[in-house]
Enzyme design. Structure first.
Site, PDB file in Angstrom:
ATOM      1  N   ASN A  71      -7.713  -3.323  -9.440  1.00  0.00           N
ATOM      2  CA  ASN A  71      -8.421  -2.094  -9.050  1.00  0.00           C
ATOM      3  C   ASN A  71      -9.929  -2.336  -8.984  1.00  0.00           C
ATOM      4  O   ASN A  71     -10.618  -1.809  -8.097  1.00  0.00           O
ATOM      5  CB  ASN A  71      -8.142  -0.972 -10.055  1.00  0.00           C
ATOM      6  CG  ASN A  71      -6.774  -0.331  -9.843  1.00  0.00           C
ATOM      7  OD1 ASN A  71      -6.109  -0.571  -8.831  1.00  0.00           O
ATOM      8  ND2 ASN A  71      -6.353   0.480 -10.792  1.00  0.00           N
ATOM      9  N   SER A 102       0.875  -1.178   0.000  1.00  0.00           N
ATOM     10  CA  SER A 102       0.000   0.000   0.000  1.00  0.00           C
ATOM     11  C   SER A 102       0.909   1.223   0.000  1.00  0.00           C
ATOM     12  O   SER A 102       2.120   1.126   0.268  1.00  0.00           O
ATOM     13  CB  SER A 102      -0.889  -0.005   1.243  1.00  0.00           C
ATOM     14  OG  SER A 102      -0.084   0.182   2.388  1.00  0.00           O
ATOM     15  N   GLY A 134      -9.732  -4.995   3.495  1.00  0.00           N
ATOM     16  CA  GLY A 134      -9.685  -6.019   2.452  1.00  0.00           C
ATOM     17  C   GLY A 134      -9.473  -5.466   1.048  1.00  0.00           C
ATOM     18  O   GLY A 134      -9.410  -6.241   0.093  1.00  0.00           O
ATOM     19  N   ALA A 135      -9.336  -4.128   0.917  1.00  0.00           N
ATOM     20  CA  ALA A 135      -9.148  -3.570  -0.435  1.00  0.00           C
ATOM     21  C   ALA A 135      -7.851  -4.084  -1.046  1.00  0.00           C
ATOM     22  O   ALA A 135      -7.818  -4.527  -2.200  1.00  0.00           O
ATOM     23  CB  ALA A 135      -9.149  -2.044  -0.375  1.00  0.00           C
ATOM     24  N   GLY A 136      -6.774  -4.018  -0.251  1.00  0.00           N
ATOM     25  CA  GLY A 136      -5.473  -4.452  -0.763  1.00  0.00           C
ATOM     26  C   GLY A 136      -5.471  -5.943  -1.080  1.00  0.00           C
ATOM     27  O   GLY A 136      -4.927  -6.373  -2.105  1.00  0.00           O
ATOM     28  N   ASP A 137      -6.086  -6.729  -0.208  1.00  0.00           N
ATOM     29  CA  ASP A 137      -6.154  -8.185  -0.421  1.00  0.00           C
ATOM     30  C   ASP A 137      -6.931  -8.500  -1.694  1.00  0.00           C
ATOM     31  O   ASP A 137      -6.528  -9.335  -2.505  1.00  0.00           O
ATOM     32  CB  ASP A 137      -6.886  -8.868   0.749  1.00  0.00           C
ATOM     33  CG  ASP A 137      -6.291  -8.523   2.102  1.00  0.00           C
ATOM     34  OD1 ASP A 137      -5.101  -8.196   2.153  1.00  0.00           O
ATOM     35  OD2 ASP A 137      -7.040  -8.595   3.106  1.00  0.00           O
TER      36      ASP A 137
HETATM   37  N1  LIG Z   1     -12.237   4.417  -2.150  1.00  0.00           N
HETATM   38  C1  LIG Z   1     -11.852   3.651  -3.175  1.00  0.00           C
HETATM   39  N2  LIG Z   1     -12.418   3.809  -4.390  1.00  0.00           N
HETATM   40  C2  LIG Z   1     -12.054   3.033  -5.441  1.00  0.00           C
HETATM   41  N3  LIG Z   1     -11.123   2.065  -5.368  1.00  0.00           N
HETATM   42  C3  LIG Z   1     -10.519   1.853  -4.181  1.00  0.00           C
HETATM   43  C4  LIG Z   1     -10.839   2.626  -3.025  1.00  0.00           C
HETATM   44  N4  LIG Z   1     -10.079   2.194  -2.005  1.00  0.00           N
HETATM   45  C5  LIG Z   1      -9.320   1.193  -2.490  1.00  0.00           C
HETATM   46  N5  LIG Z   1      -9.572   0.985  -3.802  1.00  0.00           N
HETATM   47  C6  LIG Z   1      -8.940  -0.002  -4.699  1.00  0.00           C
HETATM   48  O1  LIG Z   1      -8.304  -1.008  -3.900  1.00  0.00           O
HETATM   49  C7  LIG Z   1      -6.874  -0.971  -4.079  1.00  0.00           C
HETATM   50  C8  LIG Z   1      -6.219  -1.241  -2.740  1.00  0.00           C
HETATM   51  O2  LIG Z   1      -6.584  -0.229  -1.822  1.00  0.00           O
HETATM   52  P1  LIG Z   1      -5.548   0.401  -0.783  1.00  0.00           P
HETATM   53  O3  LIG Z   1      -6.352   1.243   0.148  1.00  0.00           O
HETATM   54  O4  LIG Z   1      -4.443   1.068  -1.506  1.00  0.00           O
HETATM   55  O5  LIG Z   1      -4.972  -0.914  -0.066  1.00  0.00           O
HETATM   56  P2  LIG Z   1      -4.890  -1.357   1.473  1.00  0.00           P
HETATM   57  O6  LIG Z   1      -6.226  -1.964   1.800  1.00  0.00           O
HETATM   58  O7  LIG Z   1      -3.812  -2.373   1.461  1.00  0.00           O
HETATM   59  O8  LIG Z   1      -4.566  -0.116   2.258  1.00  0.00           O
HETATM   60  C9  LIG Z   1      -6.572   0.391  -4.674  1.00  0.00           C
HETATM   61  O9  LIG Z   1      -5.394   0.335  -5.465  1.00  0.00           O
HETATM   62  C10 LIG Z   1      -7.812   0.644  -5.515  1.00  0.00           C
HETATM   63  O10 LIG Z   1      -7.720  -0.008  -6.748  1.00  0.00           O
HETATM   64  O1  LIG Z   2      -7.358  -4.175   4.310  1.00  0.00           O
HETATM   65  P1  LIG Z   2      -6.184  -4.953   3.796  1.00  0.00           P
HETATM   66  O2  LIG Z   2      -4.901  -4.238   4.005  1.00  0.00           O
HETATM   67  O3  LIG Z   2      -6.352  -5.423   2.393  1.00  0.00           O
HETATM   68  O4  LIG Z   2      -6.049  -6.302   4.668  1.00  0.00           O
HETATM   69  C1  LIG Z   2      -6.524  -6.393   6.011  1.00  0.00           C
HETATM   70  C2  LIG Z   2      -5.364  -6.604   6.939  1.00  0.00           C
HETATM   71  O5  LIG Z   2      -4.503  -5.496   6.849  1.00  0.00           O
HETATM   72  C3  LIG Z   2      -5.854  -6.730   8.371  1.00  0.00           C
HETATM   73  O6  LIG Z   2      -4.777  -7.021   9.246  1.00  0.00           O
HETATM   74  C4  LIG Z   2      -6.879  -7.837   8.509  1.00  0.00           C
HETATM   75  O7  LIG Z   2      -7.318  -7.864   9.848  1.00  0.00           O
HETATM   76  C5  LIG Z   2      -8.019  -7.605   7.549  1.00  0.00           C
HETATM   77  O8  LIG Z   2      -8.965  -8.618   7.650  1.00  0.00           O
HETATM   78  C6  LIG Z   2      -7.519  -7.511   6.129  1.00  0.00           C
HETATM   79  O9  LIG Z   2      -6.935  -8.712   5.732  1.00  0.00           O
END
Ligand SMILES: Nc1ncnc2c1ncn2[C@@H]1O[C@H](COP(=O)(O)OP(=O)(O)O)[C@@H](O)[C@H]1O
Ligand SMILES: O=P([O-])([O-])O[C@@H]1[C@@H](O)[C@H](O)[C@@H](O)[C@H](O)[C@@H]1O
Length: 378
Positions: free
Chosen positions: A293, A216, A266-269
């Protein structure tokens, strides 16, 4: 649930060579997902606003099941999940753990408290503060199945993917994709999640054998993108702004999809699993990141592990089947990848943008979403 194995990596390099030969009848695109399911407690303003199944393994399974190409029209997507939980695990009957049960340990299930603040409503503030409340056992090399996989996803959340476990994944899988959160998280005495520099960890020496490392924007400074991109392709996700890919000799920005964010968990996952599915469909890395995305946006639109609307999934499948007719060859199954944006990139983005209009439909259809309220509206 099966009991966890003892920590004992007795596998030798020679033994792994035997595994290079895929057995007859084994799916050729089988994946290995390593990381534990967990309990997530979502807190806002000192109040618990949601308790959900979490752990990257849960979000990743959900997206791989939804978006992977199928070798046969029927049946589950071919991948194995190696995950550990305790006897207190509350979600054994949820779809992801029910399909691919975790190993049972004496220690409690990994659990996180996610604290959301109003600051999260501003564009680039961290979404949440995480505290690890319980940690289940690590996943040992001996916990991994003794066979070859087309691809592996190292998606620990609480330090459970040990360096030796990642090394064994690398030996078993043709291509390994890693979430930086599995490598660089550090926990203080109170469980608060911090980060260490990847270069200072035993994982750093494994990077040249990793295909993709996802971080991230908060994690990226600890990964050291300029150094890491010389060893593997680095993808930095940036919430609503989409993501960027960095490889040795090039980089690309990949546009996001619109979403109404109710819970960023879970966005990143979901991104990483969508990206992997894109590679499985035969897309270049930059094109596959569109699918990442897409599923990242779908994840933030619901609380916890999202349920995707069948109409949306059907639309995505049809788009991929149509556009992929123009693909080169399935990248994840080989040792070389293509990174550049293809000629169908913009068409693919436009078509997926249409499908993204169907994302909110599930929220209306699923009564379990909405009861928690917005965790983190932006
Ligand atoms: N508010 C949002 N609107 C649209 N897409 C999103 C949004 N938040 C996350 N995403 C999508 O999910 C991906 C992962 O989100 P991010 O917040 O960077 O990861 P993490 O959950 O690891 O912090 C982003 O690259 C984007 O494609
Ligand atoms: O939001 P994200 O970064 O994709 O991933 C999240 C982890 O950072 C967090 O530790 C876990 O408790 C969530 O269930 C989810 O897996």
């Amino acid at each position: 649930m099966p009991l966890a194995a003892e920590p004992d990596d007795t596998h030798e390099e020679g033994e792994d060579q035997q595994l290079l030969l895929a057995k007859k009848g084994e799916p050729t695109l089988e994946g290995l997902v390593v990381g534990s399911y967990c309990h997530d407690v979502l807190i806002r303003g000192g109040r618990v606003v949601g308790e959900t199944l979490g752990g990257a393994a849960a979000f990743v399974s959900n997206v791989l099941d939804a978006a992977s190409p199928r070798e046969a029209e029927q049946g589950e997507a071919p991948f194995v999940v190696v995950s550990k939980v305790g006897r207190d695990f509350a979600y054994a009957s949820a779809p992801a753990p029910a399909r691919r049960p975790p190993l049972l340990c004496a220690s409690p299930t990994t659990s996180f408290h996610a604290q959301f603040s109003d600051a999260a409503a501003s564009a680039h503030a961290p979404d949440r503060e995480l505290r690890r409340v319980h940690a289940c056992d690590p996943i040992y090399p001996a916990d991994l199945p003794d066979r070859r996989f087309a691809y592996g996803l190292a998606v620990g959340v609480a330090g459970e993917v040990l360096p030796e476990t990642l090394e064994r994944m690398i030996r078993l899988c043709r291509a390994v994709l890693v979430d930086a959160q599995a490598l660089i998280r550090a926990f203080d005495g109170d469980g608060a999640v911090g980060h260490v520099a990847l270069e200072d960890t035993p994982y750093a020496r494994l990077l040249p054998r990793v295909a993709f490392l996802k971080a991230s924007s908060e994690e990226a400074p600890y990964v050291g993108v300029e150094t890491a991109r010389r060893r593997c392709c680095v993808i930095v996700t940036d919430g609503r702004d989409g993501c960027r890919l960095y490889w040795d000799g090039g980089e690309a920005r990949v546009a996001p999809f619109p979403a109404v964010q109710v819970d960023p968990t879970g966005a990143g996952d979901s991104f990483l699993a969508g990206f992997a599915a894109g590679l499985l469909w035969g897309l270049s890395a930059t094109d596959a990141a569109l699918l990442g995305n897409f599923f990242g946006a779908a994840a933030v639109s619901q609380v916890g592990v999202p349920t995707f609307h069948p109409k949306m999934l059907q639309a995505v499948k049809e788009i991929l089947e149509e556009k992929i007719a123009k693909r080169s060859s399935p990248c994840i199954n080989g040792t070389t990848f293509t990174f550049d944006r293809s000629s169908v990139h913009d068409e693919l983005h436009a078509a997926l943008q249409e499908a993204a209009r169907l994302i909110p439909e599930q929220q209306q259809a699923d009564p379990t979403n909405g009861n928690c309220g917005d965790i983190c509206s932006v």
